[in-house]
Write a protein that holds these residues in place. Structure first.
Motif, PDB file in Angstrom:
ATOM      1  N   ILE A  48      12.326   6.160  -1.127  1.00 58.77           N
ATOM      2  CA  ILE A  48      11.523   7.166  -1.823  1.00 58.77           C
ATOM      3  C   ILE A  48      10.189   6.564  -2.245  1.00 58.77           C
ATOM      4  CG2 ILE A  48      13.471   8.559  -2.633  1.00 58.77           C
ATOM      5  CD1 ILE A  48      13.298   7.124  -5.310  1.00 58.77           C
ATOM      6  N   ASP A  49       9.247   7.421  -2.565  1.00 60.93           N
ATOM      7  CA  ASP A  49       7.906   7.003  -2.961  1.00 60.93           C
ATOM      8  C   ASP A  49       7.650   7.348  -4.428  1.00 60.93           C
ATOM      9  OD1 ASP A  49       7.343   6.238  -0.329  1.00 60.93           O
ATOM     10  OD2 ASP A  49       6.517   8.206   0.191  1.00 60.93           O
ATOM     11  N   PRO A  50       6.604   6.736  -5.020  1.00 62.16           N
ATOM     12  CA  PRO A  50       6.148   7.210  -6.316  1.00 62.16           C
ATOM     13  C   PRO A  50       5.719   8.691  -6.187  1.00 62.16           C
ATOM     14  CG  PRO A  50       5.191   5.062  -5.818  1.00 62.16           C
ATOM     15  CD  PRO A  50       5.864   5.554  -4.565  1.00 62.16           C
ATOM     16  N   PRO A  51       5.886   9.512  -7.239  1.00 56.90           N
ATOM     17  CA  PRO A  51       6.332   9.142  -8.593  1.00 56.90           C
ATOM     18  C   PRO A  51       7.860   9.069  -8.758  1.00 56.90           C
ATOM     19  CG  PRO A  51       5.752  11.442  -8.557  1.00 56.90           C
ATOM     20  CD  PRO A  51       5.436  10.918  -7.180  1.00 56.90           C
ATOM     21  N   ASP A  52       8.634   9.566  -7.751  1.00 60.26           N
ATOM     22  CA  ASP A  52      10.094   9.511  -7.893  1.00 60.26           C
ATOM     23  C   ASP A  52      10.575   8.067  -7.996  1.00 60.26           C
ATOM     24  OD1 ASP A  52      10.340  12.284  -7.766  1.00 60.26           O
ATOM     25  OD2 ASP A  52      10.535  12.279  -5.576  1.00 60.26           O
ATOM     26  N   HIS A  53       9.991   7.202  -7.173  1.00 66.05           N
ATOM     27  CA  HIS A  53      10.383   5.798  -7.202  1.00 66.05           C
ATOM     28  C   HIS A  53      10.028   5.167  -8.547  1.00 66.05           C
ATOM     29  CE1 HIS A  53       9.772   1.442  -6.498  1.00 66.05           C
ATOM     30  NE2 HIS A  53      10.812   1.567  -5.699  1.00 66.05           N
TER      31      HIS A  53
ATOM     32  N   ARG B 222      12.724   3.404 -10.924  1.00 66.20           N
ATOM     33  CA  ARG B 222      12.581   1.971 -11.183  1.00 66.20           C
ATOM     34  C   ARG B 222      12.377   1.708 -12.677  1.00 66.20           C
ATOM     35  NH1 ARG B 222      11.447  -2.408  -6.951  1.00 66.20           N
ATOM     36  NH2 ARG B 222      11.190  -4.242  -8.229  1.00 66.20           N
ATOM     37  N   ARG B 223      11.621   2.585 -13.344  1.00 66.69           N
ATOM     38  CA  ARG B 223      11.410   2.412 -14.773  1.00 66.69           C
ATOM     39  C   ARG B 223      12.734   2.529 -15.533  1.00 66.69           C
ATOM     40  NH1 ARG B 223       8.068   6.454 -15.668  1.00 66.69           N
ATOM     41  NH2 ARG B 223       6.188   5.230 -15.223  1.00 66.69           N
TER      42      ARG B 223
ATOM     43  N   ASP C 109       0.828  -1.209   0.000  1.00 62.87           N
ATOM     44  CA  ASP C 109       0.000   0.000   0.000  1.00 62.87           C
ATOM     45  C   ASP C 109       0.864   1.261   0.000  1.00 62.87           C
ATOM     46  OD1 ASP C 109      -1.915   1.938   0.308  1.00 62.87           O
ATOM     47  OD2 ASP C 109      -2.878   1.030   2.050  1.00 62.87           O
ATOM     48  N   HIS C 110       1.403   1.635  -1.177  1.00 62.82           N
ATOM     49  CA  HIS C 110       2.236   2.833  -1.235  1.00 62.82           C
ATOM     50  C   HIS C 110       1.415   4.104  -1.326  1.00 62.82           C
ATOM     51  CE1 HIS C 110       1.615   1.872  -5.565  1.00 62.82           C
ATOM     52  NE2 HIS C 110       1.594   3.184  -5.694  1.00 62.82           N
ATOM     53  N   GLN C 111       0.095   3.979  -1.409  1.00 66.65           N
ATOM     54  CA  GLN C 111      -0.764   5.165  -1.398  1.00 66.65           C
ATOM     55  C   GLN C 111      -0.923   5.717   0.014  1.00 66.65           C
ATOM     56  OE1 GLN C 111      -1.958   6.591  -4.104  1.00 66.65           O
ATOM     57  NE2 GLN C 111      -1.363   5.007  -5.578  1.00 66.65           N
ATOM     58  N   ARG C 112      -1.009   4.819   0.999  1.00 65.72           N
ATOM     59  CA  ARG C 112      -1.268   5.260   2.381  1.00 65.72           C
ATOM     60  C   ARG C 112      -0.065   5.113   3.298  1.00 65.72           C
ATOM     61  NH1 ARG C 112      -6.585   2.392   4.435  1.00 65.72           N
ATOM     62  NH2 ARG C 112      -5.414   0.530   3.780  1.00 65.72           N
TER      63      ARG C 112
ATOM     64  N   HIS D  49       8.007  -6.817  -0.451  1.00 64.63           N
ATOM     65  CA  HIS D  49       6.803  -6.999  -1.257  1.00 64.63           C
ATOM     66  C   HIS D  49       6.376  -5.632  -1.785  1.00 64.63           C
ATOM     67  CE1 HIS D  49       3.041  -8.677  -2.652  1.00 64.63           C
ATOM     68  NE2 HIS D  49       2.340  -7.826  -1.918  1.00 64.63           N
ATOM     69  N   GLY D  50       5.603  -5.633  -2.846  1.00 68.19           N
ATOM     70  CA  GLY D  50       5.107  -4.379  -3.392  1.00 68.19           C
ATOM     71  C   GLY D  50       6.113  -3.706  -4.306  1.00 68.19           C
ATOM     72  N   VAL D  51       5.950  -2.392  -4.488  1.00 69.84           N
ATOM     73  CA  VAL D  51       6.798  -1.682  -5.448  1.00 69.84           C
ATOM     74  C   VAL D  51       8.252  -1.625  -5.002  1.00 69.84           C
ATOM     75  CG1 VAL D  51       4.893  -0.279  -6.306  1.00 69.84           C
ATOM     76  CG2 VAL D  51       6.301   0.609  -4.442  1.00 69.84           C
ATOM     77  N   HIS D  52       8.506  -1.841  -3.707  1.00 65.64           N
ATOM     78  CA  HIS D  52       9.881  -1.815  -3.209  1.00 65.64           C
ATOM     79  C   HIS D  52      10.486  -3.209  -3.089  1.00 65.64           C
ATOM     80  CE1 HIS D  52       8.820   2.330  -2.102  1.00 65.64           C
ATOM     81  NE2 HIS D  52      10.116   2.545  -2.134  1.00 65.64           N
TER      82      HIS D  52
END
Length: 403
Positions: A97-102, A106-107, A62-65, A344-347
């Motif tokens: 770091i968090d999206p959108p920087d992450h 990562r992209r 849950d990288h939104q919260r 787990h997740g985007v990280h």
């Protein structure tokens, strides 16, 4: 209880000599009593400890919260003074770091771990492993498996990945070990990291001007700024060297202490892929994960308020009996799908396939070359790491029957 939980945050890898590769009994007590526990911190803030597999997984996804930004953490780290906070993650470090920087970072780097590149690296890992086993075979046992084998494979793999010239690898390794040593002073560690950064900056600039067929040239050709490329190289170095070395050495220690599982792997080397996944679950050498709530969130029947830090024990999550029956039993045929050893997740760890490959190559080759390999010390004599953020052994004495 609060002081005990703070101690668990500060020294997450504290293990008992009776069961040196299992989480402390204090963790199991927390897990059995509730999925989430509040900790009152000395600075007046509150943190929360999670021990439930599903709860941990939900927070990591849950990288939104929940934010990964380390400057938001509130934790009783001994190197922080009263009122101090963690500094922001450095350029190119995806872990803090968090999206959108992450997402942007990562992209830019995701395409570097191509099938072709991994195949090339696998061939090099196999050759490096053979060379080190040749050298080890010439030694008179007992020897320290950590120093003569386990440390070398991931370090040299990172050197191959970053195209570190042969004549610089010795000094590069010394500096990297200094940075990761808790025994080195702040000034000594600072000088070592500055030396690594200066060298990598020059190397990346050279690769941009004169690219070759290697990953660092591909990385230098991305849209990332120079300091981000250098920072990502540092991330690869420190995320991939110590962790994999300890998975190889501590994994062998675990196998020695489970002779039935070791015998099964010797008899059937095709078990290695499942064995690696089970060892990753069973050990989880990189244990603690931190997130900060960006809004009030209900977790496990508790309200985590915006700004409060959530601490997840990945090792305890991987020992949750609701997810893995009989979790304290090592079973190389378990196939522990969904374990949290790489988060787990985007990280989730970018280099996880590389770490798997190193273990899948190194462990079977070691067992095949030394069929009589055995531990050359009692479990009580093995010095385990309790201060660092990567769990493992300081050394692992082994012996074998010489021809």
């Amino acid at each position: 209880m609060t002081e005990q939980m703070i101690d668990l945050i500060l020294q997450p890898s504290t293990r008992t000599q009776e069961s040196p590769v299992a989480p402390s009994p204090a963790w199991r007590e927390l897990q059995e009593s509730a999925p989430i526990h509040r900790v009152d911190l000395p600075d007046g803030h509150h943190a929360w400890i999670l021990t439930d597999y599903e709860l941990i997984r939900s927070v990591l996804a849950d990288h939104q919260r929940f934010s990964s930004r380390q400057e938001l953490w509130h934790l009783p780290f001994p190197f922080l003074g009263e009122g101090d906070t963690m500094p922001p993650a450095g350029p190119g470090d995806p872990s803090g770091i968090d999206p959108p920087d992450h997402t942007r970072l990562r992209r830019a780097v995701a395409g570097l771990f191509t099938v072709r590149r991994m195949r090339q690296l696998t061939e090099r890992i196999e050759k490096m492993t053979t060379r080190h086993l040749d050298a080890m075979e010439k030694l008179t046992p007992p020897v320290d498996l950590m120093k003569v084998f386990a440390e070398a494979i991931p370090y040299l793999t990172i050197c191959e990945l970053l195209a570190i010239p042969d004549d610089r690898r010795g000094e590069f390794h010394r500096q990297a070990r200094t940075v990761q040593s808790w025994d080195a002073g702040l000034e000594e560690r600072g000088a070592a990291i500055s030396g690594i950064q200066e060298f990598l900056t020059g190397l990346v600039a050279e690769k941009r001007a004169n690219p070759t067929d290697d990953m660092i040239s591909d990385l230098a050709a991305t849209e990332l700024a120079l300091d981000e490329v250098v920072g990502f190289c540092l991330y690869l170095l420190f995320a991939g060297m110590d962790t994999t070395a300890n998975m190889i050495a501590t994994g062998m220690w675990v196998l020695f202490s489970h002779p039935d599982q070791l015998a099964a792997l010797r008899e059937d080397p095709t078990l290695i892929n499942d064995a690696v996944e089970e060892l990753l679950r069973y050990l989880t050498v990189a244990d603690m994960s931190f997130r900060t709530a960006l809004e009030d969130v209900e977790l496990g029947g508790e309200i985590v308020k915006a700004g409060e830090t959530v601490v997840s024990s990945l090792a305890v999550g991987n020992r949750d009996p609701k997810k893995y029956p009989d979790p304290d039993r090592l079973d190389l045929r378990r196939r522990p799908t969904g374990h949290l050893a790489f988060s787990h997740g985007v990280h989730q760890c970018l280099g996880q396939q590389l770490a798997r490959t190193e273990m899948q190559v190194a462990i079977p080759a070691l067992l095949e070359r030394f069929p009589s390999l055995r531990l050359a010390a009692s479990d009580e004599e093995i010095s385990i790491r309790t201060r660092e953020n990567v769990y493992g052994v300081h050394s692992l004495p082994v012996s074998w029957e010489q021809a």
